[in-house]
Design a protein around this motif. Structure first.
Motif, PDB file in Angstrom:
ATOM      1  N   VAL A 189      26.281  44.244  45.404  1.00 18.58           N
ATOM      2  CA  VAL A 189      26.562  42.808  45.511  1.00 18.58           C
ATOM      3  C   VAL A 189      25.974  42.064  44.318  1.00 18.58           C
ATOM      4  N   GLY A 190      24.799  42.466  43.863  1.00 22.06           N
ATOM      5  CA  GLY A 190      24.209  41.859  42.674  1.00 22.06           C
ATOM      6  C   GLY A 190      25.099  42.025  41.453  1.00 22.06           C
ATOM      7  N   ASP A 191      25.740  43.196  41.341  1.00 22.33           N
ATOM      8  CA  ASP A 191      26.690  43.411  40.246  1.00 22.33           C
ATOM      9  C   ASP A 191      27.857  42.432  40.336  1.00 22.33           C
ATOM     10  N   LEU A 192      28.355  42.236  41.557  1.00 26.38           N
ATOM     11  CA  LEU A 192      29.484  41.327  41.755  1.00 26.38           C
ATOM     12  C   LEU A 192      29.097  39.882  41.476  1.00 26.38           C
ATOM     13  N   VAL A 193      27.860  39.524  41.778  1.00 28.65           N
ATOM     14  CA  VAL A 193      27.369  38.173  41.459  1.00 28.65           C
ATOM     15  C   VAL A 193      27.329  37.996  39.945  1.00 28.65           C
ATOM     16  N   GLU A 194      26.839  39.017  39.248  1.00 31.44           N
ATOM     17  CA  GLU A 194      26.783  38.956  37.775  1.00 31.44           C
ATOM     18  C   GLU A 194      28.171  38.815  37.160  1.00 31.44           C
ATOM     19  N   ASP A 195      29.176  39.460  37.774  1.00 35.37           N
ATOM     20  CA  ASP A 195      30.548  39.396  37.267  1.00 35.37           C
ATOM     21  C   ASP A 195      31.292  38.156  37.758  1.00 35.37           C
ATOM     22  N   ALA A 196      30.611  37.281  38.507  1.00 37.79           N
ATOM     23  CA  ALA A 196      31.174  36.046  39.053  1.00 37.79           C
ATOM     24  C   ALA A 196      32.372  36.309  39.963  1.00 37.79           C
ATOM     25  N   LEU A 197      32.327  37.419  40.700  1.00 32.83           N
ATOM     26  CA  LEU A 197      33.387  37.711  41.658  1.00 32.83           C
ATOM     27  C   LEU A 197      33.005  37.283  43.072  1.00 32.83           C
TER      28      LEU A 197
END
Length: 145
Positions: free
Chosen positions: A109-117
């Motif tokens: 989820v942190g990765d998805l937050v970084e990718d603004a998804l």
């Protein structure tokens, strides 16, 4: 590894001579085995270093309309976005739905937050909530008007 001459079998396998098929450490029903650290590439925290509570809600961003189209996302990332598309999901719900450890889901989820998804909404800490007694006094005061 040499066979045990007393028993006529390989000591490393419980059911007989060493053979590539009988030395598997998983059963056929398990399906493909992927270790959680492989999904996160060995990371235990995401680059965003955002604190993600178990009850933090994951909400997809408008940019995540078709996550399957993005070739840079892992299948787990796509699944998380798809699970959240119907309604926001908590970190705990995502971990249960994906059958993954909570720590792995936090990294993904942190990765998805970084990718603004996706974005994450955190619950308000109890210390920041208004006192119930003050709210009762306000209600009583309004009723007295």
């Amino acid at each position: 590894m040499s066979a045990d001459p007393r028993r006529g079998r390989d000591p490393g396998t419980p059911d007989g001579p060493a053979d590539p098929q009988s030395s598997r450490w998983y059963d056929a029903e398990a399906g493909p085995v992927v270790r959680p650290y492989a999904m996160t590439r060995g990371r235990t925290i995401s680059a965003s270093r955002q604190r993600l509570d178990l009850i933090a809600l994951v909400v997809p961003e408008p940019a995540a309309d078709d996550p399957g189209r993005d070739q840079t996302l892992a299948p787990e990332h796509v699944t998380i976005v798809e699970l959240c598309s119907d309604r926001p999901q908590s970190i705990a719900e995502l971990a249960a739905d994906l059958d993954l450890p909570v720590g792995v889901v936090r990294v993904l989820v942190g990765d998805l937050v970084e990718d603004a998804l996706v974005h994450v909404t955190r619950p308000v800490p109890p210390a920041e909530l208004p006192d119930v007694n003050i709210l009762r006094e306000v209600i009583n005061g309004l009723r007295a008007l």
